[in-house]
Design an enzyme around this catalytic site. Structure first.
Site, PDB file in Angstrom:
ATOM      1  N   HIS A  64     -15.222 -44.764 -42.229  1.00 58.75           N
ATOM      2  CA  HIS A  64     -16.020 -43.526 -42.258  1.00 58.75           C
ATOM      3  C   HIS A  64     -15.415 -42.420 -41.401  1.00 58.75           C
ATOM      4  O   HIS A  64     -15.083 -41.347 -41.898  1.00 58.75           O
ATOM      5  CB  HIS A  64     -17.443 -43.818 -41.816  1.00 58.75           C
ATOM      6  CG  HIS A  64     -18.130 -44.854 -42.651  1.00 58.75           C
ATOM      7  ND1 HIS A  64     -18.196 -44.758 -44.020  1.00 58.75           N
ATOM      8  CD2 HIS A  64     -18.766 -46.004 -42.319  1.00 58.75           C
ATOM      9  CE1 HIS A  64     -18.853 -45.805 -44.494  1.00 58.75           C
ATOM     10  NE2 HIS A  64     -19.193 -46.579 -43.491  1.00 58.75           N
ATOM     11  N   CYS A  93     -22.853 -50.529 -45.533  1.00 55.11           N
ATOM     12  CA  CYS A  93     -24.319 -50.554 -45.594  1.00 55.11           C
ATOM     13  C   CYS A  93     -24.819 -50.900 -46.995  1.00 55.11           C
ATOM     14  O   CYS A  93     -26.008 -51.183 -47.180  1.00 55.11           O
ATOM     15  CB  CYS A  93     -24.891 -49.216 -45.141  1.00 55.11           C
ATOM     16  SG  CYS A  93     -24.180 -47.795 -45.990  1.00 55.11           S
ATOM     17  N   THR A 138      -9.711 -44.265 -34.900  1.00 48.32           N
ATOM     18  CA  THR A 138     -10.957 -44.527 -35.630  1.00 48.32           C
ATOM     19  C   THR A 138     -10.919 -45.976 -36.106  1.00 48.32           C
ATOM     20  O   THR A 138     -10.994 -46.267 -37.305  1.00 48.32           O
ATOM     21  CB  THR A 138     -11.115 -43.542 -36.810  1.00 48.32           C
ATOM     22  OG1 THR A 138      -9.886 -43.492 -37.558  1.00 48.32           O
ATOM     23  CG2 THR A 138     -11.435 -42.148 -36.327  1.00 48.32           C
ATOM     24  N   ASP A 164     -33.145 -65.211 -35.218  1.00 48.29           N
ATOM     25  CA  ASP A 164     -32.790 -64.245 -34.181  1.00 48.29           C
ATOM     26  C   ASP A 164     -33.288 -64.761 -32.844  1.00 48.29           C
ATOM     27  O   ASP A 164     -34.333 -65.420 -32.776  1.00 48.29           O
ATOM     28  CB  ASP A 164     -33.390 -62.872 -34.465  1.00 48.29           C
ATOM     29  CG  ASP A 164     -32.617 -61.758 -33.776  1.00 48.29           C
ATOM     30  OD1 ASP A 164     -31.861 -61.052 -34.451  1.00 48.29           O
ATOM     31  OD2 ASP A 164     -32.755 -61.610 -32.541  1.00 48.29           O
ATOM     32  N   THR A 198     -10.665 -38.068 -25.794  1.00 49.75           N
ATOM     33  CA  THR A 198     -10.717 -39.150 -24.819  1.00 49.75           C
ATOM     34  C   THR A 198     -10.218 -38.620 -23.475  1.00 49.75           C
ATOM     35  O   THR A 198      -9.852 -37.443 -23.352  1.00 49.75           O
ATOM     36  CB  THR A 198      -9.839 -40.340 -25.258  1.00 49.75           C
ATOM     37  OG1 THR A 198      -8.460 -39.967 -25.133  1.00 49.75           O
ATOM     38  CG2 THR A 198     -10.135 -40.745 -26.701  1.00 49.75           C
ATOM     39  N   PRO A 246      -4.813 -37.019 -22.751  1.00 51.40           N
ATOM     40  CA  PRO A 246      -4.492 -35.806 -23.526  1.00 51.40           C
ATOM     41  C   PRO A 246      -4.014 -36.113 -24.935  1.00 51.40           C
ATOM     42  O   PRO A 246      -3.206 -37.028 -25.154  1.00 51.40           O
ATOM     43  CB  PRO A 246      -3.375 -35.153 -22.694  1.00 51.40           C
ATOM     44  CG  PRO A 246      -3.564 -35.678 -21.310  1.00 51.40           C
ATOM     45  CD  PRO A 246      -4.084 -37.079 -21.467  1.00 51.40           C
ATOM     46  N   LEU A 262     -23.192 -46.265 -36.305  1.00 52.57           N
ATOM     47  CA  LEU A 262     -23.830 -45.861 -37.553  1.00 52.57           C
ATOM     48  C   LEU A 262     -22.862 -44.997 -38.356  1.00 52.57           C
ATOM     49  O   LEU A 262     -22.124 -44.181 -37.783  1.00 52.57           O
ATOM     50  CB  LEU A 262     -25.109 -45.054 -37.285  1.00 52.57           C
ATOM     51  CG  LEU A 262     -26.317 -45.806 -36.718  1.00 52.57           C
ATOM     52  CD1 LEU A 262     -27.415 -44.816 -36.314  1.00 52.57           C
ATOM     53  CD2 LEU A 262     -26.865 -46.802 -37.744  1.00 52.57           C
ATOM     54  N   GLY A 275     -32.866 -45.686 -41.317  1.00 55.23           N
ATOM     55  CA  GLY A 275     -33.954 -46.056 -42.220  1.00 55.23           C
ATOM     56  C   GLY A 275     -33.602 -47.302 -43.005  1.00 55.23           C
ATOM     57  O   GLY A 275     -32.429 -47.666 -43.121  1.00 55.23           O
TER      58      GLY A 275
END
Length: 456
Positions: A10, A42, A110, A177, A270, A273, A297, A327
């Protein structure tokens, strides 16, 4: 300008697309260890349950899209090391085994997250699976076709959605759980009681408040598991107990939280540099508390990736923080939450109060109407909204997006009570549910204050 992007789900996809569009002169190279990009994890439960039949629909970008923008996308290339002082990356071609070294002017990390893999006896058994990427989704579908009793370990969003999907496929499902409630991080007990009753009514066995201690099997295949409360049979076990940031490449080179999440400033920089980070590998500012938090998320990831591109040459657009808004739809229940639960607020050291409102979401003279449940969590001293939850068979989840904006803008419950919302009998009542909740919260604060003894 030479840009290297490590990882392309993403945040990486958003960053790469926007960098390429804003800086067509840039030489951009993407290194991705998988054979695909931009997979919407998801949607795994929807794919497993047959709602989304074609898994290709869960991809929203392709290397060809990036190539059209002049991006060199190197799939099946695993970055082994990053040297931020020398501005180099060391990469292995997973197809050939060859290694190469590349240099950068700007580095975008990423790398996302990876499922937490518990150190349990029996984890090596066949039919014990993780749930994160496209390969996992395909393997789960293949294994589930031959399974009768499925154990899902972890009752967060992914675990609950998988339990529903397996139940709808006619499987015997047990959801485990170590917390006492499902979706413990997202909802308070008033809401989880309803969800748990609904899941039980649909035949899902709930094994909550117990930790898995070991897995056992025969002939190399899992046949069951042992928890702190007893033994259970299972011929397929899905582990989805959470995620860890995948940030080993920058260990001891940039500032991180104790869990390894990279700390970035409001421009996605971050502490090193020309090294930017975004998505599930990062900590982000959590507006209800004002502190850095790890909230993996997809919505956060695409926003952060876009901001990397906007701020790559110079700071321009600040990150606004997050409320962790999310949601979920489970059977007929539409559920959404934003900000802190009441329990989480107390654990964060906030002095909070809460208000729960139950009402039909539209007038009773309409042919049909559904009951809605809404909860506000707010600071006792000033009424500042810090969290909210909504549940109904009617889809009122978009109201939580409104409440997210309220939290982001540090609004009080009194202000929420008088926000201008439209009225139309098809959709709501003259006093919108959010207005009702805000006004009730204000009244609750007044009543509590009246009970306090007067100061001498």
């Amino acid at each position: 300008m030479k840009v290297i992007v490590i990882g392309c789900t993403h945040a990486g996809t958003a960053a790469t697309l926007q960098i390429a569009k804003r800086y067509p002169e840039a030489a951009i190279t993407v290194y991705e260890r998988n054979d695909n990009i931009s997979f919407l994890s998801c949607g795994i439960a929807l794919h497993v349950g047959g709602v989304v039949r074609n898994a290709e629909e869960l991809f929203y970008a392709h290397p060809d899209n990036l190539a059209e923008l002049g991006v060199q996308t190197r799939m099946r290339h695993d970055v082994l090391a990053v040297d931020t002082e020398r501005r180099t990356v060391t990469v292995r071609n997973l197809e050939t085994g060859d290694t190469l070294q590349d240099t950068y002017d700007k580095l975008v990390v990423t790398t996302g997250s990876w499922p937490i893999i518990p150190n349990l006896p029996g984890m090596e058994l066949d039919n014990v699976m993780l749930c994160k990427n496209y390969a996992h989704a395909q393997a789960i579908i293949e294994k589930a076709a031959h399974a009768k009793r499925i154990a899902v370990v972890g009752a967060g969003y992914i675990g609950v959605e998988l339990a529903e999907a397996f139940q709808q496929l006619g499987k015997k499902v047990t959801l485990f759980d170590n917390t006492p409630r499902v979706m413990f991080k997202y909802l308070d007990q008033t809401f989880t009681d309803i969800v748990e009753a609904d899941m039980a009514e649909h035949g899902i066995e709930l094994a909550l408040g117990q930790g898995v201690q070991s897995l056992h099997g025969q002939e190399g295949k899992v046949t069951g598991l042992v928890t702190t409360a007893g033994e259970y049979e299972a011929d397929l076990v899905i582990m989805c107990i959470g995620f860890r940031p995948n940030t080993g490449l920058l260990k001891d080179q940039v500032d991180m939280l104790p869990n390894g999440a990279i700390i970035v400033d409001e421009y996605m920089r971050t502490s090193c540099p020309d090294v930017y980070a975004a998505g599930d590998s990062c900590a982000i500012r959590y507006n209800p508390t004002g502190q850095p938090a790890y909230i993996p998320l997809a919505t956060n990831a695409v926003r952060m990736g876009t901001l990397v591109a906007l701020n790559l040459k110079q700071p321009q657009v600040k990150y606004m923080g997050t409320q962790g808004t999310s949601g979920i739809k489970i059977f007929e229940l539409n559920i959404a939450s934003t900000g802190l639960t009441e329990q989480a607020a107390v654990e964060a050291g906030l002095a909070v109060s809460s208000t729960v409102v139950t009402d039909n979401y539209r007038p009773e003279f309409m042919p049909t109407y559904e009951q809605a449940l809404i909860k506000l969590v707010y600071e006792t001293e000033n009424g500042r909204l810090v969290g909210a939850q909504v549940l109904s068979k009617a889809d009122l989840t978009q109201s939580v997006n409104t409440l997210s904006v309220c939290i982001q803008n540090r609004m009080t419950v009194e202000e929420l009570g008088f926000v201008d919302f439209f009225f139309q009998p098809h959709y709501n009542k003259p006093w919108n549910l959010l207005n009702q909740a805000g006004l009730q919260a204000r009244a609750d604060l007044e009543a509590a204050a009246a009970k306090q003894p007067e100061l001498a």
